[in-house]
Design a protein around this motif. Structure first.
Motif, mmCIF file in Angstrom:
data_model
loop_
_atom_site.group_PDB
_atom_site.id
_atom_site.type_symbol
_atom_site.label_atom_id
_atom_site.label_comp_id
_atom_site.label_asym_id
_atom_site.label_seq_id
_atom_site.Cartn_x
_atom_site.Cartn_y
_atom_site.Cartn_z
ATOM 1 N N PRO A 128 0.836 -1.207 0.000
ATOM 2 C CA PRO A 128 0.000 0.000 0.000
ATOM 3 C C PRO A 128 0.874 1.262 0.000
ATOM 4 O O PRO A 128 1.977 1.259 0.554
ATOM 5 C CB PRO A 128 -0.773 -0.104 1.322
ATOM 6 N N TRP A 129 0.347 2.323 -0.624
ATOM 7 C CA TRP A 129 1.071 3.589 -0.722
ATOM 8 C C TRP A 129 1.354 4.175 0.669
ATOM 9 O O TRP A 129 0.412 4.437 1.427
ATOM 10 C CB TRP A 129 0.254 4.594 -1.537
ATOM 11 N N GLY A 130 2.628 4.349 0.964
ATOM 12 C CA GLY A 130 3.016 4.918 2.258
ATOM 13 C C GLY A 130 3.785 3.908 3.083
ATOM 14 O O GLY A 130 4.455 4.264 4.044
ATOM 15 N N GLU A 131 3.707 2.623 2.692
ATOM 16 C CA GLU A 131 4.492 1.608 3.423
ATOM 17 C C GLU A 131 5.852 1.428 2.767
ATOM 18 O O GLU A 131 6.054 1.818 1.615
ATOM 19 C CB GLU A 131 3.716 0.281 3.443
ATOM 20 N N VAL A 132 6.791 0.826 3.524
ATOM 21 C CA VAL A 132 8.124 0.556 2.982
ATOM 22 C C VAL A 132 8.447 -0.923 3.192
ATOM 23 O O VAL A 132 7.635 -1.672 3.750
ATOM 24 C CB VAL A 132 9.205 1.454 3.652
ATOM 25 N N TYR A 133 9.633 -1.348 2.741
ATOM 26 C CA TYR A 133 10.025 -2.762 2.790
ATOM 27 C C TYR A 133 11.088 -2.978 3.857
ATOM 28 O O TYR A 133 12.077 -2.225 3.910
ATOM 29 C CB TYR A 133 10.558 -3.196 1.415
ATOM 30 N N PHE A 162 10.141 7.053 2.777
ATOM 31 C CA PHE A 162 11.535 6.897 2.355
ATOM 32 C C PHE A 162 11.956 5.433 2.492
ATOM 33 O O PHE A 162 11.790 4.827 3.546
ATOM 34 C CB PHE A 162 12.454 7.778 3.210
ATOM 35 N N GLN A 163 12.511 4.882 1.402
ATOM 36 C CA GLN A 163 12.946 3.483 1.409
ATOM 37 C C GLN A 163 14.464 3.406 1.529
ATOM 38 O O GLN A 163 15.181 3.978 0.722
ATOM 39 C CB GLN A 163 12.487 2.798 0.116
ATOM 40 N N PRO A 308 4.694 6.557 9.222
ATOM 41 C CA PRO A 308 5.287 6.473 10.560
ATOM 42 C C PRO A 308 6.620 7.238 10.629
ATOM 43 O O PRO A 308 7.339 7.333 9.631
ATOM 44 C CB PRO A 308 5.531 4.972 10.761
ATOM 45 N N GLU A 309 6.914 7.739 11.827
ATOM 46 C CA GLU A 309 8.036 8.667 12.023
ATOM 47 C C GLU A 309 9.351 8.215 11.380
ATOM 48 O O GLU A 309 10.022 8.983 10.700
ATOM 49 C CB GLU A 309 8.238 8.878 13.523
ATOM 50 N N GLN A 310 9.715 6.942 11.586
ATOM 51 C CA GLN A 310 11.050 6.511 11.140
ATOM 52 C C GLN A 310 11.164 6.349 9.626
ATOM 53 O O GLN A 310 12.257 6.153 9.107
ATOM 54 C CB GLN A 310 11.463 5.217 11.850
ATOM 55 N N HIS A 311 10.044 6.446 8.893
ATOM 56 C CA HIS A 311 10.103 6.238 7.440
ATOM 57 C C HIS A 311 9.761 7.500 6.646
ATOM 58 O O HIS A 311 9.495 7.430 5.450
ATOM 59 C CB HIS A 311 9.142 5.117 7.026
#
Ligand SMILES: *Cc1c(COP(=O)(O)O)cnc(C)c1O
Length: 387
Positions: A128-133, A162-163, A308-311
């Motif tokens: 989903p848009w906004g998630e990272v790996y 940010f990835q 979320p803050e860290q991403h």
């Protein structure tokens, strides 16, 4: 009877061009420093003039540290960020190449589409848009698919996420794949660290983190990727973006390829000069500090962030549109009342987020505070009550 005498006030003569004053707090183009406008009014030289190649050499020398690379092949492509994307894809994806794309936003979709147009076999890891790996899921995907090319977006401007790339690059290199990283929004505002991360092909644009007018796309290519390029079996379908031809123009024999937009190269040189003057670390820290300041201000208005803050991307912030507020009305009001431009969401995030850029000359405490004050007023005028 008709007359050939010139008319004093001929109807085709337009008034002097007078663009409205804007504060570009969107995802790009971003606010341009006055010194860049100054160099853009300097006389052009020819595109084969030794002076022009002096400028392109200076641009390379200034771009390398901003990309965090020693790659000798570091140039600016004539075209916007999408030209850099298409250069990366068309040079490294051949008919039948397997291309693994980390697909969590609009620009990853654009990469997928370009790869398909090169007849690549695209496999996508969708989120989903906004998630990272996470590192482990990225590695697992690459080991399972064993592609020739891996592509991801560092700063996904459509979502604000940010990835990180180290695990992706390490896993890709285990199977000798080439890694393409979209650094369009991140370059000049967040650490990109091409060599440390292991990115093979990184491209960007002039008008986002570098705060220069649009029209150029910085790109850097690792020696590893260049050797892959040499062993291509088929010729690149794109003539304009063929990196071997571009290398011949910029780096090699200076053979005519196309008429480079000289004025934009002056502009990019000055934009990079501004980065060097401030110091890259100071510049990145300034974006980080002002990102924190913006988010704090937004949260004080009881807005919640989509990512979320860290991403979070530092220079492109995506607060959620509060319940009952029409985001288009807020944006229109900001533009009309204060000349402030911000963007809305699109695709699955249409109407759900604002996209607020804090870049270049606008990444200061004073500008952020001014923005927060006006944003608060515009939200209130559209019926938002933070308590
Ligand atoms: C803006 C953007 C692009 C496209 O750049 P243009 O200059 O609009 O062609 C590609 N990738 C990302 C992540 C972007 O933000």
């Amino acid at each position: 009877m008709t007359t050939l005498a010139p008319q004093a006030d001929a109807p085709h003569k337009l008034a002097e061009l007078n663009p409205p004053k804007r504060l570009l707090f969107g995802p790009g183009p971003t606010q341009v420093h006055p010194r860049i406008y100054e160099v853009m009014s300097k006389p052009i030289v020819g595109h084969l003039d030794p002076f022009f190649f002096q400028v392109t050499t200076e641009i390379r020398d200034l771009l390398q540290p901003v990309f965090g690379t020693q790659n000798p092949f570091t140039i600016a492509i004539s075209g916007t960020g999408s030209a850099g994307m298409e250069a990366a894809v068309s040079n490294f994806v051949e008919s039948g190449s397997k291309v693994a794309v980390f697909a969590n936003g609009y620009f990853a979709d654009r990469i997928s589409e370009m790869a398909r147009r090169q007849d690549g076999h695209v496999v996508r890891f969708e989120k989903p848009w906004g998630e990272v790996y996470s590192d482990s899921e990225a590695v697992e995907f690459i080991r399972r698919e064993r592609p020739q090319v891996v592509a991801y977006v560092t700063a996904e401007t459509s979502t604000g996420a940010f990835q990180k790339g180290k695990a992706i690059c390490d896993a890709a290199h285990e199977i000798d794949a080439v890694v393409i990283a979209d650094c369009v929004t991140s370059l000049g505002a967040m650490p990109v660290e091409v060599d440390k991360t292991g990115i093979d092909v990184a491209y960007s644009c002039s008008q986002k983190g570098l705060s220069c007018p649009p029209g150029l796309s910085p790109i850097t290519v690792s020696p590893r990727a260049l050797s892959h390029l040499k062993s291509r079996k088929t010729v690149n379908h794109s003539w304009y973006l063929d990196l071997t031809l571009l290398a011949d123009y910029y780096e090699g024999a200076h053979r005519y390829h196309h008429t480079a937009p000289i004025t934009l190269f002056y502009a990019l040189r000055e934009a990079l000069n501004l980065v060097a003057e401030e110091g890259l670390d100071q510049r990145l820290q300034r974006h980080y500090r002002n990102h924190k300041r913006l988010v704090k201000g937004l949260e004080e208005m009881r807005l919640r962030m989509h990512v979320p803050e860290q991403h979070r991307i530092w220079n492109l912030n995506t607060p959620l549109v509060p319940e009952g507020v029409n985001d288009a009305n807020v944006r229109a009001r900001l533009l009309k009342d204060q000349g402030i431009e911000i963007a809305g969401g699109f695709g699955p995030l249409a109407g759900k987020v604002f996209r607020i850029g804090i870049m270049g000359p606008l990444a200061t405490e004073e500008k952020v505070d001014f923005f927060l004050q006006e944003f608060r007023k515009a939200l209130a005028a559209e019926g938002y009550k933070p308590h």
